[in-house]
Design an enzyme around this catalytic site. Structure first.
Site, PDB file in Angstrom:
ATOM      1  N   GLU A   1      30.515 -16.010  32.118  1.00 31.27           N
ATOM      2  CA  GLU A   1      30.495 -14.555  31.975  1.00 31.27           C
ATOM      3  C   GLU A   1      31.855 -13.923  32.210  1.00 31.27           C
ATOM      4  O   GLU A   1      32.147 -12.856  31.670  1.00 31.27           O
ATOM      5  CB  GLU A   1      29.461 -13.944  32.919  1.00 31.27           C
ATOM      6  CG  GLU A   1      28.044 -14.411  32.670  1.00 31.27           C
ATOM      7  CD  GLU A   1      27.538 -14.047  31.287  1.00 31.27           C
ATOM      8  OE1 GLU A   1      27.946 -13.000  30.752  1.00 31.27           O
ATOM      9  OE2 GLU A   1      26.738 -14.828  30.735  1.00 31.27           O
TER      10      GLU A   1
ATOM     11  N   GLU B   1      28.094  -7.758  37.238  1.00 28.82           N
ATOM     12  CA  GLU B   1      26.972  -7.113  36.537  1.00 28.82           C
ATOM     13  C   GLU B   1      26.334  -8.089  35.546  1.00 28.82           C
ATOM     14  O   GLU B   1      25.111  -8.177  35.438  1.00 28.82           O
ATOM     15  CB  GLU B   1      27.481  -5.866  35.816  1.00 28.82           C
ATOM     16  CG  GLU B   1      26.445  -5.185  34.928  1.00 28.82           C
ATOM     17  CD  GLU B   1      26.950  -4.914  33.533  1.00 28.82           C
ATOM     18  OE1 GLU B   1      26.330  -5.405  32.572  1.00 28.82           O
ATOM     19  OE2 GLU B   1      27.980  -4.223  33.403  1.00 28.82           O
ATOM     20  N   HIS B   2      27.162  -8.828  34.826  1.00 28.59           N
ATOM     21  CA  HIS B   2      26.645  -9.840  33.896  1.00 28.59           C
ATOM     22  C   HIS B   2      26.007 -11.004  34.648  1.00 28.59           C
ATOM     23  O   HIS B   2      24.944 -11.498  34.273  1.00 28.59           O
ATOM     24  CB  HIS B   2      27.789 -10.401  33.035  1.00 28.59           C
ATOM     25  CG  HIS B   2      28.207  -9.517  31.914  1.00 28.59           C
ATOM     26  ND1 HIS B   2      28.153  -9.903  30.601  1.00 28.59           N
ATOM     27  CD2 HIS B   2      28.699  -8.252  31.887  1.00 28.59           C
ATOM     28  CE1 HIS B   2      28.593  -8.938  29.818  1.00 28.59           C
ATOM     29  NE2 HIS B   2      28.945  -7.919  30.582  1.00 28.59           N
TER      30      HIS B   2
ATOM     31  N   HIS C   1      32.304  -5.699  36.757  1.00 23.10           N
ATOM     32  CA  HIS C   1      31.716  -5.916  35.431  1.00 23.10           C
ATOM     33  C   HIS C   1      31.200  -7.350  35.297  1.00 23.10           C
ATOM     34  O   HIS C   1      30.100  -7.590  34.785  1.00 23.10           O
ATOM     35  CB  HIS C   1      32.790  -5.622  34.379  1.00 23.10           C
ATOM     36  CG  HIS C   1      32.312  -5.630  32.970  1.00 23.10           C
ATOM     37  ND1 HIS C   1      33.162  -5.521  31.896  1.00 23.10           N
ATOM     38  CD2 HIS C   1      31.066  -5.736  32.429  1.00 23.10           C
ATOM     39  CE1 HIS C   1      32.470  -5.555  30.773  1.00 23.10           C
ATOM     40  NE2 HIS C   1      31.196  -5.684  31.066  1.00 23.10           N
TER      41      HIS C   1
ATOM     42  N   GLU D   1      34.886  -9.325  25.605  1.00 24.79           N
ATOM     43  CA  GLU D   1      34.412  -7.942  25.462  1.00 24.79           C
ATOM     44  C   GLU D   1      35.550  -6.967  25.709  1.00 24.79           C
ATOM     45  O   GLU D   1      35.751  -6.011  24.957  1.00 24.79           O
ATOM     46  CB  GLU D   1      33.266  -7.671  26.451  1.00 24.79           C
ATOM     47  CG  GLU D   1      32.788  -6.223  26.409  1.00 24.79           C
ATOM     48  CD  GLU D   1      31.810  -5.878  27.522  1.00 24.79           C
ATOM     49  OE1 GLU D   1      31.493  -4.686  27.654  1.00 24.79           O
ATOM     50  OE2 GLU D   1      31.382  -6.777  28.257  1.00 24.79           O
TER      51      GLU D   1
END
Length: 975
Positions: free
Chosen positions: A145, A70-71, A67, A167
């Site tokens: 991130e 991905e950012h 994840h 998040e």
């Protein structure tokens, strides 16, 4: 041109070519000869082109490294030197879709555009990002991130921050997510699915920078990639571009990324989890009970289709027999779940919300008995036919709610191709559906139940229990852990943390240079049409009924609406109007029992929906037009039956079925609670606007916290209020469904309109005609600046006001400012520096303005960022080229592609809001002509609105009470 099997095209060998007649396309499978990279091409005449590159990225732990990568890979690369190329594209390209997603076993990077030049630009930036990211240059992108330490300047406390960290703190605050994840983690515990690819906040901070880089080195290589190309683009040119500019630079590697299969369980597994509720909440009726089954196979498309239909049949349909059995047994307040086919081992999930721990055994017993009864007695044939027809209609319509078709087809392709299956198997569905229908008389679905739900021991029952103060306890544990870490830090260590954070802040606060900005490819303002699309709408009169006709091509599907003026509902019954929209079509009528009615709807239509909607006078925030709308869609040969069913529901519904009405109330209450927990930014913004606008107060009354509290009261006092409830539903129905209180809308071809028109006499003759009385509602608008508390680990911070009341006018420059703020100022201040996952800004024509953050660790700092926006605008100064980028981004939002039915919907919205084509064109011209000075001039507008000081924050109870001085009222969001 004609492609030949085994020929090589720019390094790609054509392996297979097939006709995909169901979606009017040609499907091709290519493999890159040098690297082994795979590319699937679906070619057709759709100008909304889609490209995706994806990688198998099975997580080895729950640190969230897939994840975070991905950012991170979209935050600067070899060729594209800005800090955030992804954001630069969001604000300056003509994309129709731009995002990246982390799945449990893969990470994907999809883009879409209708403009060829823009499409190539998007592919270029994405491929450079995934293969040559700047993450190797320094650890600051990882810190931003992923996660990093911060020493609080005021308290000296050591804290964590980072976009993904915050998040996932939000994700781990949602019991719906926790229940689903708990099933998956335990059902496939010995596979990568046993880990959280998104990241568990408890584990994210264990990830090191080197482990982060190692993961990218291991998986982000063409030999581990699959690409997807869809639409009317020039296939050869795109293959040439991808080969020559990217993957020909790589050598083939033997990257054998196998997703292992979980060995089947010998017996059902039982597991438990905990989620937090506030100290003011009751633990009663707050438990989630989930039963998950590992079912089917990724390479058996017929079974995947059939299991999806079975889920609709026995759980998702309002008349679903298993759902009914569970609700009748009183095990919980609502039944949910899903069929998840994106995993290598698909999941069939049945989820009970609003239950209690001591209901677990009863849940297992009732579930098994209801499934066994279906096998023994057979499933009602009308229910089977209804569920099959529902799936067939959806396949035929191919309307995915604004998402590019190519993206949805990619999801279907990758589900099998990821695991070396046939990529086109789920798109060649005619034969599959024929086989399923032919098997119905041979106990097709009964056999599926026996095989996968009764005789299947690879299953789990998962109990998710509420615990008061659990979130505070977890937060305390984190603080204690950080305190212990800090106690072991040397002064040098502390100074190093401070230095790194300062350097990160410096990087975040330093604007990209002109040279860096010039590396981002753009389209020209000349690529943008200066003319707004004219949406189809013609006023007609048929049988003394006003009809809004939308002449659009819809492939023989008619979209029709009955639109009733909801101002006939007395103010004290408005929320009953909303409840009416929820119960209609789910309870019996004079001529149909509720199960028969629901089946008839699915057999003959593509759906009949009821909703209370609200349209705003564009020039006045307090003038609005509430409408009760019946929406239906059907094939042309079923329009007569569809209208017959609608009239049966409107005229003959019987509000007598106590169990069904309380079930609807409970389900809607559960849905409202889920929205509070997962979409708090919307909830907070809606609540905020209700402080300052009559229209927004009405909306809050029927959609927001106000409606949620209405449902809570009805559920809590249901038996005492039963006569009042049924009487009010009957009363609202009677006064609302009046032919003189109605206009109609139809979208379809001219031939289909004639069929629609020929059925209007039955409408005219069927509805009652009584004198209408219209009410002028009056709501209290008061600045109550609420803190709405939950046990979430994050906040949703909203602030706004009305700029017209401050003396300003609406204009197209505000849409450009929206792009600038969302993707520059607010993105940098609230997301990049503040660590929130997202932030949005909205200007309404009526003058209402709000800003709201999403999964935000802060409160006061975010509000200050909002307040300082005026100062930012005063000093706003960019090049002409950059100004054009913002304008292009604003136009992109205006020109988002619409399906035929969406065009009709938008045209109707403009009609009721009294927005003319001249106004739309004027707004577009104002956008195209927006100057730097126009943006600077909006600084006073932002200052004036922020000084109005309308605030609503939804989030962590401790955080809100810590900042209690900024609120006038602090209340629990959830009862």
């Amino acid at each position: 041109m004609k492609f030949n099997i085994n020929d090589i095209y720019h390094g790609f060998k054509l392996i297979e070519e097939v006709e995909l007649k169901e979606i009017d396309s040609i499907g091709r499978i290519f493999q890159h000869q040098k690297t082994g990279a795979k590319l699937i091409n679906i070619q057709n005449d759709d100008d909304n082109k889609v490209f995706t590159i994806g990688f198998k990225t099975p997580p080895e732990n729950s640190t969230g490294v897939p994840h975070i990568i991905e950012h991170a890979v979209l935050a600067g690369s070899r060729k594209f030197k800005t800090k955030e190329p992804f954001v630069d594209l969001l604000k300056s390209s003509l994309n129709t879709f731009l995002n990246a997603m982390t799945f449990p076993d893969r990470t994907i990077y999809p883009v879409a555009s209708r403009n060829h030049k823009d499409f190539i630009n998007l592919i270029d930036v994405y491929l450079d990002g995934v293969f040559y990211p700047s993450i190797y240059d320094s650890e600051y992108t990882f810190m931003q991130e992923g996660w990093h330490y911060v020493i609080d300047e005021k308290t000296g406390e050591l804290k964590y921050n980072g976009v993904v960290y915050n998040e996932m703190k939000g994700a781990y605050s949602s019991p719906d997510s926790l229940a689903f994840d708990g099933v998956v983690r335990n059902l496939y515990k010995d596979t990568p699915y046993g880990n959280d690819s998104g990241g568990n906040p408890d584990n994210i901070t264990d990830l090191t920078y080197e482990e982060f880089l190692d993961f990218h080195r291991k998986y982000y290589h063409p030999s581990n990639s699959h690409m997807f190309l869809y639409g009317d683009g020039d296939v050869l040119k795109i293959l040439e571009f991808v080969n020559d500019n990217y993957i020909s630079d790589f050598e083939r590697l033997d990257i054998n990324v196998e997703i292992p299969m979980q060995e089947k369980f010998e017996s059902m597994v039982e597991k438990e989890g905990i989620y937090g509720i506030s100290n003011d909440e009751s633990e009663k009726d707050k438990t989630y009970l989930a039963m998950g089954y590992s079912v089917g196979s990724f390479n058996n498309p017929e079974e995947l289709f059939a299991l999806g239909i079975l889920y609709d049949m026995i759980i998702d349909n309002p008349a679903a027999p298993v759902k009914k059995a569970l609700m009748d047994a009183g095990i919980g307040k609502s039944v949910d779940g899903g069929f998840e086919s994106s995993l290598k081992q698909p999941l069939f999930l049945i989820l009970i919300k609003g239950s209690n721990p001591d209901e677990k055994e009863n849940f297992k017993m009732v579930l098994r008995k209801s499934l066994q009864d279906l096998v023994n007695n057979g499933i009602d044939k009308d229910l089977v036919k209804a569920s099959i027809n529902k799936r067939e209609f959806a396949l035929r319509e191919a309307d995915f709610g604004g998402y590019p078709k190519g993206l949805i087809y990619y999801y279907k392709v990758v589900q099998s191709y990821m695991y070396e299956g046939n990529p086109f198997s789920q798109l060649q569905y005619d034969k599959i559906m024929e086989n399923i229908k032919n098997g119905v008389d041979n106990r097709y679905f009964e056999n599926l139940i026996q095989k996968y739900l009764l005789d299947n021991d690879h299953c789990i029952i998962y109990t998710l229990k509420p615990e008061k103060g659990y979130t505070d306890k977890k937060e305390k544990e984190v603080k204690e852990k950080l305190s212990e870490i800090k106690s072991k830090l040397t002064e040098e260590d502390k100074n190093n943390i401070i230095s790194k954070v300062n350097k990160l802040r410096e990087i975040q606060g330093t604007p990209d240079s002109e040279e860096q900005l010039n590396t981002i490819p753009t389209v020209s303002i000349n690529d943008v049409s200066s003319t707004s699309e004219v949406l189809p709408l013609e006023e007609r009169n048929e049988e003394d009924i006003k009809v809004l006709y939308h002449d659009v091509h819809t492939s023989k599907i008619g979209y029709l609406k009955f639109i009733f003026d909801a101002r006939v509902i007395p103010q004290e019954l408005i929320q009953y109007g909303k409840l009416l929209s929820e119960v209609l079509g789910k309870i019996s009528t004079k001529n149909y029992g509720y199960s028969k009615l629901i089946n008839e709807i699915s057999i003959h239509t593509g759906g009949i929906r009821f909703m209370l909607n609200n349209y705003t006078e564009h020039s006045n925030k307090d003038e609005y037009y509430p409408k009760f709308i019946v929406r239906a869609k059907a094939l042309d040969n079923e329009l007569n039956k569809t209208m017959e069913l609608i009239l049966e529901i409107l005229n003959n519904t019987k509000f007598e079925e106590k169990n069904l009405i309380i079930q609807t109330i409970r389900e809607n209450k559960a849905n409202q609670e889920a929205m509070i927990q997962s979409s708090g930014n919307i909830v907070a913004a809606r609540r905020l606007l209700s402080y300052l606008s009559q229209k927004a107060s009405y909306d809050e009354h029927i959609y927001g916290i106000g409606y949620y509290r209405f449902l809570c009261d009805l559920e809590r006092n249901f038996n005492n209020k039963w006569e009042e409830i049924t009487s009010n539903l009957e009363k609202v129905s009677k006064i609302l469904f009046n032919r003189d209180n109605m206009i109609m809308s139809f979208a379809g071809d001219k031939e289909d309109y004639e069929i629609f028109k020929n059925n209007l006499k039955q409408v005219k003759n069927s509805l009652n005609k009584e004198e209408n009385k219209y009410y002028n509602y009056k709501f209290s608008n008061e600045n109550i600046n609420e803190g709405l508390t939950t046990q979430a680990n994050v906040q949703y911070v909203a602030k706004g006001g009305n700029f017209k009341e401050a003396g300003f006018k609406y204009g197209g420059a505000l849409l450009v400012l929206q792009t600038i703020a969302k993707y520059d100022y607010l993105w940098n201040k609230v997301r990049i520096k503040g660590g929130a996952y997202g932030v949005s800004l909205d200007f309404g024509m009526s003058g209402n303005l709000y800003i709201s953050s999403y999964r935000d660790p802060n409160v006061v700092d975010t509000l200050k960022a909002y307040d300082d926006m005026g100062d930012y605008l005063r000093s706003f100064n960019v090049s002409k080229k950059d100004m054009e980028k913002y304008i292009i981004g604003a136009i992109r939002d205006l020109d988002s592609p619409l399906t035929s039915s969406m065009k009709a919907e938008r045209a109707m919205e403009f009609y009721f809001n009294h927005i003319t084509q001249e106004m739309i064109q004027k707004e577009r011209e104002e956008v195209l002509n927006t100057s730097i000075e126009d943006i600077k001039a909006l600084s006073d507008l932002m200052d004036a609105v922020m000084k109005q000081n309308y605030i609503c924050v939804l989030g962590n109870e401790g955080k809100i009470r810590e900042n209690k001085d900024i609120f006038k009222t602090i209340v629990s969001a959830i009862e």
